[in-house]
Design a protein around this motif. Structure first.
Motif, PDB file in Angstrom:
ATOM      1  N   GLU A 222      56.455  27.584  37.828  1.00 17.77           N
ATOM      2  CA  GLU A 222      55.965  28.424  38.918  1.00 17.77           C
ATOM      3  C   GLU A 222      54.874  27.708  39.701  1.00 17.77           C
ATOM      4  O   GLU A 222      54.026  27.014  39.124  1.00 17.77           O
ATOM      5  CB  GLU A 222      55.386  29.735  38.372  1.00 17.77           C
ATOM      6  CG  GLU A 222      54.935  30.707  39.457  1.00 17.77           C
ATOM      7  CD  GLU A 222      53.551  31.310  39.231  1.00 17.77           C
ATOM      8  OE1 GLU A 222      53.220  32.278  39.930  1.00 17.77           O
ATOM      9  OE2 GLU A 222      52.801  30.790  38.381  1.00 17.77           O
ATOM     10  N   LEU A 223      54.931  27.860  40.997  1.00  6.56           N
ATOM     11  CA  LEU A 223      53.853  27.461  41.895  1.00  6.56           C
ATOM     12  C   LEU A 223      53.372  28.716  42.601  1.00  6.56           C
ATOM     13  O   LEU A 223      54.147  29.376  43.303  1.00  6.56           O
ATOM     14  CB  LEU A 223      54.333  26.434  42.921  1.00  6.56           C
ATOM     15  CG  LEU A 223      53.365  26.168  44.094  1.00  6.56           C
ATOM     16  CD1 LEU A 223      52.100  25.486  43.594  1.00  6.56           C
ATOM     17  CD2 LEU A 223      54.037  25.337  45.177  1.00  6.56           C
ATOM     18  N   GLY A 224      52.129  29.064  42.386  1.00  2.00           N
ATOM     19  CA  GLY A 224      51.563  30.228  43.050  1.00  2.00           C
ATOM     20  C   GLY A 224      50.606  29.809  44.149  1.00  2.00           C
ATOM     21  O   GLY A 224      49.710  28.990  43.917  1.00  2.00           O
ATOM     22  N   VAL A 225      50.814  30.335  45.353  1.00  2.00           N
ATOM     23  CA  VAL A 225      49.927  30.074  46.490  1.00  2.00           C
ATOM     24  C   VAL A 225      49.426  31.431  46.972  1.00  2.00           C
ATOM     25  O   VAL A 225      50.212  32.227  47.501  1.00  2.00           O
ATOM     26  CB  VAL A 225      50.651  29.319  47.618  1.00  2.00           C
ATOM     27  CG1 VAL A 225      49.685  29.036  48.763  1.00  2.00           C
ATOM     28  CG2 VAL A 225      51.263  28.021  47.099  1.00  2.00           C
ATOM     29  N   SER A 226      48.154  31.712  46.765  1.00  2.00           N
ATOM     30  CA  SER A 226      47.636  33.060  47.005  1.00  2.00           C
ATOM     31  C   SER A 226      46.409  33.051  47.899  1.00  2.00           C
ATOM     32  O   SER A 226      45.658  32.082  47.939  1.00  2.00           O
ATOM     33  CB  SER A 226      47.282  33.727  45.670  1.00  2.00           C
ATOM     34  OG  SER A 226      48.380  33.713  44.784  1.00  2.00           O
ATOM     35  N   THR A 227      46.225  34.160  48.603  1.00  2.00           N
ATOM     36  CA  THR A 227      45.066  34.370  49.462  1.00  2.00           C
ATOM     37  C   THR A 227      44.280  35.563  48.935  1.00  2.00           C
ATOM     38  O   THR A 227      44.800  36.679  48.900  1.00  2.00           O
ATOM     39  CB  THR A 227      45.494  34.641  50.917  1.00  2.00           C
ATOM     40  OG1 THR A 227      46.288  33.551  51.390  1.00  2.00           O
ATOM     41  CG2 THR A 227      44.274  34.807  51.818  1.00  2.00           C
ATOM     42  N   TYR A 228      43.049  35.327  48.486  1.00  2.00           N
ATOM     43  CA  TYR A 228      42.199  36.378  47.917  1.00  2.00           C
ATOM     44  C   TYR A 228      41.047  36.701  48.866  1.00  2.00           C
ATOM     45  O   TYR A 228      40.502  35.806  49.509  1.00  2.00           O
ATOM     46  CB  TYR A 228      41.615  35.927  46.573  1.00  2.00           C
ATOM     47  CG  TYR A 228      42.557  36.069  45.410  1.00  2.00           C
ATOM     48  CD1 TYR A 228      42.365  37.064  44.454  1.00  2.00           C
ATOM     49  CD2 TYR A 228      43.637  35.217  45.259  1.00  2.00           C
ATOM     50  CE1 TYR A 228      43.219  37.193  43.370  1.00  2.00           C
ATOM     51  CE2 TYR A 228      44.508  35.334  44.180  1.00  2.00           C
ATOM     52  CZ  TYR A 228      44.289  36.331  43.244  1.00  2.00           C
ATOM     53  OH  TYR A 228      45.139  36.456  42.181  1.00  2.00           O
ATOM     54  N   ARG A 229      40.686  37.948  48.931  1.00  2.00           N
ATOM     55  CA  ARG A 229      39.551  38.364  49.758  1.00  2.00           C
ATOM     56  C   ARG A 229      38.251  37.799  49.201  1.00  2.00           C
ATOM     57  O   ARG A 229      37.883  38.073  48.059  1.00  2.00           O
ATOM     58  CB  ARG A 229      39.469  39.888  49.803  1.00  2.00           C
ATOM     59  CG  ARG A 229      40.564  40.546  50.589  1.00  2.00           C
ATOM     60  CD  ARG A 229      40.500  42.055  50.516  1.00  2.00           C
ATOM     61  NE  ARG A 229      39.185  42.586  50.881  1.00  2.00           N
ATOM     62  CZ  ARG A 229      38.947  43.882  51.054  1.00  2.00           C
ATOM     63  NH1 ARG A 229      39.926  44.756  50.898  1.00  2.00           N
ATOM     64  NH2 ARG A 229      37.745  44.303  51.368  1.00  2.00           N
ATOM     65  N   ALA A 230      37.547  37.025  50.012  1.00  2.00           N
ATOM     66  CA  ALA A 230      36.287  36.433  49.556  1.00  2.00           C
ATOM     67  C   ALA A 230      35.177  37.476  49.452  1.00  2.00           C
ATOM     68  O   ALA A 230      34.183  37.252  48.749  1.00  2.00           O
ATOM     69  CB  ALA A 230      35.866  35.303  50.489  1.00  2.00           C
ATOM     70  N   ASP A 231      35.334  38.609  50.138  1.00  2.00           N
ATOM     71  CA  ASP A 231      34.301  39.644  50.034  1.00  2.00           C
ATOM     72  C   ASP A 231      34.440  40.459  48.753  1.00  2.00           C
ATOM     73  O   ASP A 231      33.573  41.271  48.436  1.00  2.00           O
ATOM     74  CB  ASP A 231      34.351  40.577  51.253  1.00  2.00           C
ATOM     75  CG  ASP A 231      35.647  41.366  51.354  1.00  2.00           C
ATOM     76  OD1 ASP A 231      36.700  40.877  50.862  1.00  2.00           O
ATOM     77  OD2 ASP A 231      35.630  42.468  51.939  1.00  2.00           O
ATOM     78  N   ARG A 232      35.517  40.235  47.987  1.00  2.00           N
ATOM     79  CA  ARG A 232      35.717  40.986  46.748  1.00  2.00           C
ATOM     80  C   ARG A 232      35.810  40.086  45.523  1.00  2.00           C
ATOM     81  O   ARG A 232      35.908  40.563  44.405  1.00  2.00           O
ATOM     82  CB  ARG A 232      36.998  41.839  46.854  1.00  2.00           C
ATOM     83  CG  ARG A 232      36.962  42.894  47.921  1.00  2.00           C
ATOM     84  CD  ARG A 232      35.928  43.981  47.621  1.00  2.00           C
ATOM     85  NE  ARG A 232      36.359  44.827  46.523  1.00  2.00           N
ATOM     86  CZ  ARG A 232      35.716  44.955  45.362  1.00  2.00           C
ATOM     87  NH1 ARG A 232      34.607  44.270  45.126  1.00  2.00           N
ATOM     88  NH2 ARG A 232      36.161  45.744  44.425  1.00  2.00           N
ATOM     89  N   TYR A 233      35.783  38.760  45.751  1.00  2.00           N
ATOM     90  CA  TYR A 233      35.905  37.828  44.641  1.00  2.00           C
ATOM     91  C   TYR A 233      34.810  36.776  44.687  1.00  2.00           C
ATOM     92  O   TYR A 233      34.372  36.367  45.757  1.00  2.00           O
ATOM     93  CB  TYR A 233      37.263  37.115  44.660  1.00  2.00           C
ATOM     94  CG  TYR A 233      38.351  37.855  43.926  1.00  2.00           C
ATOM     95  CD1 TYR A 233      38.598  37.623  42.579  1.00  2.00           C
ATOM     96  CD2 TYR A 233      39.130  38.794  44.592  1.00  2.00           C
ATOM     97  CE1 TYR A 233      39.595  38.304  41.902  1.00  2.00           C
ATOM     98  CE2 TYR A 233      40.130  39.487  43.930  1.00  2.00           C
ATOM     99  CZ  TYR A 233      40.364  39.231  42.579  1.00  2.00           C
ATOM    100  OH  TYR A 233      41.349  39.909  41.922  1.00  2.00           O
ATOM    101  N   GLN A 234      34.442  36.308  43.515  1.00  2.00           N
ATOM    102  CA  GLN A 234      33.557  35.157  43.396  1.00  2.00           C
ATOM    103  C   GLN A 234      34.028  34.320  42.220  1.00  2.00           C
ATOM    104  O   GLN A 234      34.687  34.819  41.302  1.00  2.00           O
ATOM    105  CB  GLN A 234      32.102  35.580  43.197  1.00  2.00           C
ATOM    106  CG  GLN A 234      31.832  36.331  41.903  1.00  2.00           C
ATOM    107  CD  GLN A 234      30.391  36.773  41.790  1.00  2.00           C
ATOM    108  OE1 GLN A 234      29.582  36.538  42.680  1.00  2.00           O
ATOM    109  NE2 GLN A 234      30.051  37.428  40.692  1.00  2.00           N
ATOM    110  N   VAL A 235      33.716  33.048  42.257  1.00  2.00           N
ATOM    111  CA  VAL A 235      34.115  32.138  41.188  1.00  2.00           C
ATOM    112  C   VAL A 235      32.926  31.934  40.266  1.00  2.00           C
ATOM    113  O   VAL A 235      31.818  31.643  40.710  1.00  2.00           O
ATOM    114  CB  VAL A 235      34.584  30.790  41.757  1.00  2.00           C
ATOM    115  CG1 VAL A 235      34.967  29.838  40.631  1.00  2.00           C
ATOM    116  CG2 VAL A 235      35.769  31.001  42.691  1.00  2.00           C
ATOM    117  N   HIS A 236      33.140  32.094  38.968  1.00  2.00           N
ATOM    118  CA  HIS A 236      32.074  31.933  37.979  1.00  2.00           C
ATOM    119  C   HIS A 236      32.586  31.063  36.852  1.00  2.00           C
ATOM    120  O   HIS A 236      33.716  31.215  36.389  1.00  2.00           O
ATOM    121  CB  HIS A 236      31.649  33.299  37.414  1.00  2.00           C
ATOM    122  CG  HIS A 236      30.696  33.197  36.258  1.00  2.00           C
ATOM    123  ND1 HIS A 236      29.352  32.987  36.430  1.00  2.00           N
ATOM    124  CD2 HIS A 236      30.900  33.253  34.921  1.00  2.00           C
ATOM    125  CE1 HIS A 236      28.769  32.937  35.247  1.00  2.00           C
ATOM    126  NE2 HIS A 236      29.687  33.085  34.304  1.00  2.00           N
TER     127      HIS A 236
END
Length: 246
Positions: A222-236
């Motif tokens: 599988e190759l997943g290419v996704s667009t996530y809302r930056a106002d609802r997500y953060q990377v930790h």
């Protein structure tokens, strides 16, 4: 910190930011609650309107506050930490106590072009299933996912009901596909018109662009290419200090 220290080397607007942030994190100001008006903050902390606006703007830009024209400034919902491990959206939302959802946007089978052939290490023209879905949490749009899957591993996948179901769960239960390894890259981007419409955000809003390869027994399935809302997500991520050699 509950007052502004005029003798502190920390700028006053940043001290105000810290005060408001403490009120948010202690739930003194709950989610969607209005913060005090600029006039009230000026009077309470002895600040100029420009300083207050600068402190509030800082929290708006960080996604901790949001503005509603003509109504005021309110406390935003806390961002969701993006998992840096091989886990499905459905599993992640359930673990957070949220109700995951999936809305079909498109599904088709395409011949592998040069890029997909390289990713999957297959010949040009090899059939690849493409499944586009809008992922929601408690009914709120969170991400647009585009999954590319080797058609030979899940021949009739496009005929199956996938709405409000975990794609990884279907692949495991029906086809025996269990992803045991993967890699992921995350980039900053801007929402195009199509994704912005699906995510219900203004065109050009900040988003996180994810590219994930998932493997089963050494084969990229599988190759997943996704667009996530930056106002609802953060990377930790947790950081450790490497041990020193004696």
């Amino acid at each position: 910190m509950t007052t502004i220290d005029p003798n502190s080397p920390v700028p006053k607007y940043f001290q105000l930011r810290a005060i408001l942030l403490d009120m948010i994190e202690s739930a003194e100001l709950p989610v969607d609650a209005p913060i005090p008006s600029e006039r009230e903050l000026c009077a309470r902390y002895g600040l100029s309107r420009m300083t207050v606006r600068q402190g509030v703007d800082q929290l708006v830009s960080e996604g901790r506050l949001y503005r509603v024209p003509g109504k005021g400034t309110f406390v935003a919902r806390p961002k969701i930490e993006m998992p840096l491990r091989l886990v499905s959206f459905t599993e992640d939302m359930l673990a957070r106590g949220m109700r995951p959802g999936a809305i079909d946007l498109d599904r088709r089978t395409v011949p592998a072009d040069a890029r997909l052939a390289r990713v999957f290490e297959v010949e040009l023209g090899t059939p690849i299933h493409v499944i586009e879905r809008l992922r929601t949490a408690d009914g709120e749009p969170m991400a647009v996912e585009r999954a590319h899957i080797l058609a030979s591993l899940a021949p009739d996948l496009l005929d199956r009901r996938l709405a409000d179901r975990s794609l990884y769960g279907v692949l495991e239960a029906v086809y025996g596909l269990v992803f045991d390894a993967g890699d992921q890259t995350i980039d900053a981007g801007l929402a195009d018109a199509t994704d912005a419409r699906s995510l219900q955000i203004p065109r050009g809003s900040a988003v996180l662009l994810l590219r994930r390869r998932s493997f089963t027994n050494g084969t990229c399935a599988e190759l997943g290419v996704s667009t996530y809302r930056a106002d609802r997500y953060q990377v930790h991520t947790a950081l450790g200090h490497p041990p020193t050699r004696s």
